[in-house]
Scaffold this motif. Structure first.
Motif, PDB file in Angstrom:
ATOM      1  N   GLY A 104       7.118  -0.009  -5.590  1.00  0.00           N
ATOM      2  CA  GLY A 104       7.826  -1.088  -4.905  1.00  0.00           C
ATOM      3  C   GLY A 104       8.818  -1.830  -5.767  1.00  0.00           C
ATOM      4  N   THR A 105       8.897  -1.516  -7.071  1.00  0.00           N
ATOM      5  CA  THR A 105       9.786  -2.267  -7.958  1.00  0.00           C
ATOM      6  C   THR A 105      11.237  -2.148  -7.529  1.00  0.00           C
ATOM      7  OG1 THR A 105       8.249  -1.915  -9.794  1.00  0.00           O
ATOM      8  CG2 THR A 105      10.495  -2.543 -10.357  1.00  0.00           C
ATOM      9  N   GLU A 106      11.681  -0.933  -7.247  1.00  0.00           N
ATOM     10  CA  GLU A 106      13.071  -0.727  -6.829  1.00  0.00           C
ATOM     11  C   GLU A 106      13.356  -1.470  -5.530  1.00  0.00           C
ATOM     12  OE1 GLU A 106      16.164   2.880  -5.664  1.00  0.00           O
ATOM     13  OE2 GLU A 106      14.133   3.338  -6.353  1.00  0.00           O
ATOM     14  N   LEU A 107      12.413  -1.431  -4.596  1.00  0.00           N
ATOM     15  CA  LEU A 107      12.603  -2.124  -3.321  1.00  0.00           C
ATOM     16  C   LEU A 107      12.739  -3.630  -3.535  1.00  0.00           C
ATOM     17  CD1 LEU A 107      12.544  -2.263  -0.204  1.00  0.00           C
ATOM     18  CD2 LEU A 107      10.064  -2.444  -0.373  1.00  0.00           C
ATOM     19  N   LEU A 108      11.880  -4.213  -4.354  1.00  0.00           N
ATOM     20  CA  LEU A 108      11.939  -5.652  -4.581  1.00  0.00           C
ATOM     21  C   LEU A 108      13.249  -6.053  -5.236  1.00  0.00           C
ATOM     22  CD1 LEU A 108       8.313  -6.554  -5.744  1.00  0.00           C
ATOM     23  CD2 LEU A 108       9.322  -6.785  -3.494  1.00  0.00           C
ATOM     24  N   TYR A 109      13.720  -5.265  -6.196  1.00  0.00           N
ATOM     25  CA  TYR A 109      14.998  -5.569  -6.824  1.00  0.00           C
ATOM     26  C   TYR A 109      16.138  -5.476  -5.812  1.00  0.00           C
ATOM     27  CZ  TYR A 109      13.604  -6.110 -11.702  1.00  0.00           C
ATOM     28  OH  TYR A 109      13.081  -6.589 -12.878  1.00  0.00           O
ATOM     29  N   ALA A 149       0.855  -1.188   0.000  1.00  0.00           N
ATOM     30  CA  ALA A 149       0.000   0.000   0.000  1.00  0.00           C
ATOM     31  C   ALA A 149       0.892   1.239   0.000  1.00  0.00           C
ATOM     32  CB  ALA A 149      -0.921  -0.014   1.218  1.00  0.00           C
ATOM     33  N   VAL A 150       0.272   2.405   0.142  1.00  0.00           N
ATOM     34  CA  VAL A 150       0.987   3.676   0.206  1.00  0.00           C
ATOM     35  C   VAL A 150       0.489   4.427   1.430  1.00  0.00           C
ATOM     36  CG1 VAL A 150       1.533   5.813  -1.009  1.00  0.00           C
ATOM     37  CG2 VAL A 150       1.124   3.722  -2.302  1.00  0.00           C
ATOM     38  N   ASP A 151       1.419   4.894   2.271  1.00  0.00           N
ATOM     39  CA  ASP A 151       0.987   5.580   3.484  1.00  0.00           C
ATOM     40  C   ASP A 151       0.615   7.033   3.181  1.00  0.00           C
ATOM     41  OD1 ASP A 151       3.295   7.121   3.351  1.00  0.00           O
ATOM     42  OD2 ASP A 151       4.364   5.995   4.895  1.00  0.00           O
ATOM     43  N   ALA A 152       0.281   7.789   4.211  1.00  0.00           N
ATOM     44  CA  ALA A 152      -0.192   9.165   4.023  1.00  0.00           C
ATOM     45  C   ALA A 152       0.848  10.060   3.377  1.00  0.00           C
ATOM     46  CB  ALA A 152      -0.606   9.743   5.384  1.00  0.00           C
ATOM     47  N   ASP A 153       2.130   9.758   3.596  1.00  0.00           N
ATOM     48  CA  ASP A 153       3.210  10.594   3.072  1.00  0.00           C
ATOM     49  C   ASP A 153       3.809  10.023   1.792  1.00  0.00           C
ATOM     50  OD1 ASP A 153       4.558  13.014   3.438  1.00  0.00           O
ATOM     51  OD2 ASP A 153       6.302  12.021   4.308  1.00  0.00           O
ATOM     52  N   ASP A 154       3.048   9.153   1.111  1.00  0.00           N
ATOM     53  CA  ASP A 154       3.429   8.564  -0.183  1.00  0.00           C
ATOM     54  C   ASP A 154       4.613   7.616  -0.092  1.00  0.00           C
ATOM     55  OD1 ASP A 154       1.407   9.715  -1.682  1.00  0.00           O
ATOM     56  OD2 ASP A 154       2.560  11.522  -2.112  1.00  0.00           O
ATOM     57  N   ALA A 155       4.868   7.044   1.064  1.00  0.00           N
ATOM     58  CA  ALA A 155       5.920   6.041   1.210  1.00  0.00           C
ATOM     59  C   ALA A 155       5.325   4.640   1.062  1.00  0.00           C
ATOM     60  CB  ALA A 155       6.602   6.176   2.573  1.00  0.00           C
ATOM     61  N   LEU A 156       6.148   3.721   0.583  1.00  0.00           N
ATOM     62  CA  LEU A 156       5.682   2.349   0.367  1.00  0.00           C
ATOM     63  C   LEU A 156       5.387   1.672   1.698  1.00  0.00           C
ATOM     64  CD1 LEU A 156       5.341   0.384  -2.088  1.00  0.00           C
ATOM     65  CD2 LEU A 156       7.520  -0.603  -1.388  1.00  0.00           C
TER      66      LEU A 156
END
Length: 643
Positions: A430-435, A284-291
């Motif tokens: 989340g693509t960068e995080l998963l990589y 999801a995406v939190d209130a501050d647009d973070a993953l």
């Protein structure tokens, strides 16, 4: 007389050797650099020459090895003895040959013929330790004259790099080669370095096979330490081969259901470990647009069946809460398996394309920069009329765009047509995080990989919880910034009030109607992004309202704090796990079942690495078009052309 003179000469040579050894001993105790030790040796050699002692009798191997070996020195066992002697031989640049090695004794000599260096280690009576019984310390050989050393085995390499591998699992064999050469003056082969790292990783983290065996107990520990979490593992076949693992922590479930916007990303990345596999993620995406990762799964292979299972587990995770939540908006690459799984388990959700996937496909299909610029203007067009106008511009350049738009329906991605609410969130963040996870963890067994992910999630929760407590504003920083920009832009608008809730906002471009009760603007930006647009800000300011109070609740600091209000608790060391326990929830395997690795083993050879450019993960910069002259590259406020 001659005998007496010879005895005196021998005494002088003995004193010289003792002085050399003493200098080396002092240098070692005081951690003096090797250059200083060599100076001491050189000085002692000069004295020896004055006393008619041959220089060849003063050997660095002798002087530096003497302080570390002495008669009576004890070792815990014969293996410790072997390792210690190998390390001494490598450090002093001479090779040893093992004469005898069994449960009661260890005898080794210098590998050079004629060299008198020899050591005899025997087991102490009544105990497990070994002690040096006989030691001939002196070398008459020149030692190893090249970089290759017989004692530099794979086991020695593994012990040498263990601390580095513990801190950095991405420690590369090429780096190992260079570091061993710089630190020890020894050259090892690439395969020795690679096998040494593999052995060190196995000693630190266990083998890949042990990781799969530990999965049932690991899932039980997650459910025990984090009550309300979901952790299950599924095996298949008569051999109980690993097939699926699903993990979602209660803290993440609570945060998504109670505070996050109803928006989910579905993404995956292929693992490059020994047994391959694919990592699924629903975020999801939190209130501050973070993953905000909600659920993580590892499967043996990406398939339609596994996507169906993953979405089934996700539906169970949300349970009855989906009925009370707004309709979900799901973003993905919309592969065949994803589309079918979402339609089956979330039939009411709006399932849209990731705009990065769409834009890359359009760019690679047409390879025309002018078309791409107009395409992005069409993507972000807020109204259907504006969107169709951009399509007409593209058709004038190339008629081939029409079949492309029939294949990729704009209702699945265009802002003007997509029915779901994305709150300004259009791509898979989340693509960068998963990589990164795949890159950092592909060397680790599956349990260690999941622990790495859990530790990162824990760190995020702690850091963001602390940040939320420090915020004193109504909205989170990213929302505050957008509201401030809207208020600044609102100053150039003329406001006409129709009644208590409806306003007419007049500008040089067009007139917009704002309803502050329904939170609707005819430009559609307020509805699509969840924050008052410039027209809404002008209307609210004109009637004395606070624009910050008219943002969606999911952008408030209170919502942000609620998202990270729960804790992700640590999991004890595996030595404390129970050997038996209850079966996993949702049809998972029991703890007493031995799960074996999957059949999808990595083929021989170096795995191909996909280069993921960070700039490709970012949304391309939007091309601004002037509302007065309709030229690209500047806005109406900065237009300098005369009317």
């Amino acid at each position: 007389m001659n005998d007496e003179m010879a005895e005196q000469g021998l005494s002088k040579v003995s004193n010289v050797n003792t002085g050399v050894a003493l200098a080396a001993h002092v240098a070692e105790n005081e951690r003096t650099p090797i250059s200083n030790v060599n100076q001491s040796i050189s000085s002692a050699g000069h004295v020896a020459e004055n006393e008619l002692t041959p220089v060849s009798s003063v050997n660095p191997c002798t002087t530096l090895a003497n302080p570390t070996l002495w008669i009576g020195r004890e070792f815990a066992d014969v293996d410790t003895c072997r390792r210690s002697l190998k390390e001494i031989a490598i450090a002093m640049h001479f090779e040893i040959r093992i004469v005898k090695s069994d449960r009661s004794r260890f005898i080794a000599k210098c590998s050079k013929e004629g060299c008198p260096w020899r050591v005899h280690v025997a087991k102490c009576p009544g105990g497990p330790t070994f002690t040096i019984r006989t030691l001939h310390r002196e070398h008459t050989c020149e030692g190893v004259q090249n970089l290759h050393h017989q004692q530099a085995s794979v086991g020695w390499v593994a012990r040498s790099v263990e601390s580095r591998v513990r801190d950095n699992p991405q420690y590369k064999p090429k780096e190992i080669l260079q570091d061993i050469r710089d630190q020890h003056g020894v050259a090892v082969s690439y395969m020795q370095a690679w096998r040494g790292k593999e052995r060190s990783m196995a000693a630190l983290h266990g083998t890949y096979e042990e990781g799969f065996k530990l999965l049932p107990a690991y899932c039980e520990q997650i459910r025990k330490t984090n009550p309300g979490s979901i952790a299950s593992v599924v095996a298949t076949g008569q051999e109980n081969s690993f097939q699926r693992l699903f993990v979602s922590y209660r803290a993440a479930i609570y945060g998504f259901i109670n505070a996050c916007r109803p928006l989910l990303e579905l993404d995956k990345v292929h693992l490059k470990g020994k047994y391959l596999g694919t990592l699924f993620c629903a975020a999801a995406v939190d209130a501050d647009d973070a993953l905000f990762p909600l659920a993580i799964a590892v499967v043996d292979v990406e398939s339609d069946e596994n996507w169906m299972w993953f979405m089934s587990e996700l539906r169970k995770l949300l349970g009855v809460n989906t009925d009370s939540m707004p309709r979900l908006t799901i973003l993905s690459e919309r592969t065949m398996g994803m589309v079918e799984a979402v339609e089956t388990h979330f039939p009411n959700a709006f399932h849209g394309f990731c705009l990065r996937y769409i834009s890359e496909n359009f760019r690679d299909t047409f390879k025309n920069s002018k078309l791409v610029n107009i395409f992005w203007n069409a993507v972000y067009a807020l109204t259907t009329a504006e969107f169709e106008g951009k399509i007409s511009e593209m058709v004038q350049i190339s008629q081939d765009v029409l079949p492309w738009f029939h294949h990729f329906n704009p209702q699945l991605w265009a802002v003007a047509y997509f029915e779901g609410v994305r709150y300004g969130h259009f791509t898979l963040t989340g693509t960068e995080l998963l990589y990164n996870w795949a890159l950092e963890c592909h060397e680790l067994p599956i349990v260690q990989m999941m622990e790495h992910i859990r530790l990162q999630l824990t760190s995020w929760f702690n850091d963001r919880r602390n940040m939320g407590m420090r915020l004193t504003s109504i909205l989170v920083p990213s929302a505050e910034k957008r509201i401030s920009e809207a208020i600044a832009d609102a100053r150039c608008y003329k406001v006409l009030r129709a009644n208590e809730v409806e306003f007419e906002i007049v500008s040089t471009e067009r007139t917009n109607i704002v309803d502050i009760r329904s939170r609707v603007c005819s430009c559609r930006r307020w509805q699509l992004y969840g924050l008052p647009c410039a027209h809404a800000a002008a209307a609210l300011i004109s009637c004395g309202q606070n624009c910050h109070l008219f943002a969606e609740h999911c952008f408030t600091v209170h919502s942000y704090r609620e998202t990270y209000s729960q804790m992700i608790y640590p999991i004890p060391d595996k030595s404390l796990w129970n050997e038996a326990g209850e079966g996993a929830e949702g049809g998972g395997a029991k703890v007493d079942i031995t799960i074996r690795p999957p059949k999808t083993r990595r083929p021989p050879g170096r795995p191909k690495k996909k280069v993921l450019r960070i700039e490709s993960l970012k949304r391309p910069k939007r091309i601004v078009q002037c509302g007065r002259c309709h030229m690209l590259g500047h806005s109406q406020k900065k237009c300098t052309l005369p009317m």
